[in-house]
Design a protein around this motif. Structure first.
Motif, short mmCIF file in Angstrom:
data_model
loop_
_atom_site.label_atom_id
_atom_site.label_comp_id
_atom_site.label_asym_id
_atom_site.label_seq_id
_atom_site.Cartn_x
_atom_site.Cartn_y
_atom_site.Cartn_z
N ARG A 2 -33.82 -59.95 19.08
CA ARG A 2 -34.19 -58.74 18.35
C ARG A 2 -35.24 -57.99 19.14
O ARG A 2 -36.15 -58.58 19.69
N ASP A 30 -29.74 -44.84 17.77
CA ASP A 30 -29.52 -45.88 18.78
C ASP A 30 -29.30 -47.25 18.15
O ASP A 30 -29.24 -48.25 18.86
N GLY A 31 -29.21 -47.31 16.83
CA GLY A 31 -28.87 -48.57 16.18
C GLY A 31 -30.04 -49.36 15.63
O GLY A 31 -29.87 -50.52 15.23
N TYR A 32 -31.22 -48.79 15.61
CA TYR A 32 -32.38 -49.48 15.04
C TYR A 32 -32.37 -49.32 13.53
O TYR A 32 -31.95 -48.30 13.00
N ASP A 33 -32.84 -50.35 12.85
CA ASP A 33 -33.01 -50.32 11.39
C ASP A 33 -34.50 -50.31 11.09
O ASP A 33 -35.29 -50.99 11.77
N TYR A 40 -39.39 -50.58 13.60
CA TYR A 40 -37.93 -50.54 13.66
C TYR A 40 -37.44 -51.69 14.52
O TYR A 40 -38.12 -52.13 15.45
N ARG A 42 -33.71 -53.81 16.22
CA ARG A 42 -32.28 -53.85 16.46
C ARG A 42 -31.90 -55.19 17.06
O ARG A 42 -32.72 -55.86 17.69
N HIS A 53 -31.62 -51.22 26.69
CA HIS A 53 -32.26 -50.54 25.57
C HIS A 53 -33.74 -50.24 25.85
O HIS A 53 -34.27 -49.27 25.32
N GLN A 90 -30.62 -54.82 3.68
CA GLN A 90 -30.11 -55.36 4.94
C GLN A 90 -30.57 -56.78 5.17
O GLN A 90 -29.99 -57.51 5.97
#
Length: 102
Positions: A2, A30-33, A40, A42, A53, A90
């Motif tokens: 991660r 860019d796909g980060y939560d 954040y 990912r 990344h 999530q």
């Protein structure tokens, strides 16, 4: 693995608010939560993805503020404790019976 991004950006002027918004949108696209405000994360598939990344992140940094990155393994991330509050949607665990394989 991660990748966790922690940031503290100034938002006093209009240009600073714009830089904050552009950086936050980059992270989301860019796909980060969002784990919590200004944090954040990912999922990565290894060190090659981490390098890729990290470069993308450096290329999209805002001009001012503080941005930090921490890469941890899945085991380390899973050992994180939630002390106050409730887990996000999530973060809910999934039972083995709920997984569908095609």
């Amino acid at each position: 693995m991660r990748m966790l991004v922690f940031f503290d950006l100034p938002v006093v002027t209009r240009a600073e608010r714009r830089a904050y918004t552009v950086f936050r949108r980059f992270l989301l696209n860019d796909g980060y939560d969002m784990i919590q405000f200004s944090v954040y994360g990912r999922i990565l598939n290894g060190t090659d993805a981490e390098t890729k990344h990290m470069k993308r992140l450096v290329d999209n940094l805002p001009p001012a503020g503080s941005v930090r990155v921490l890469t941890v393994t899945e085991k380390q991330f899973a050992s994180m404790k939630l002390l106050v509050g409730l887990p996000l949607f999530q973060e809910k665990t999934v039972n083995a019976q709920q997984i569908l394989l095609f």
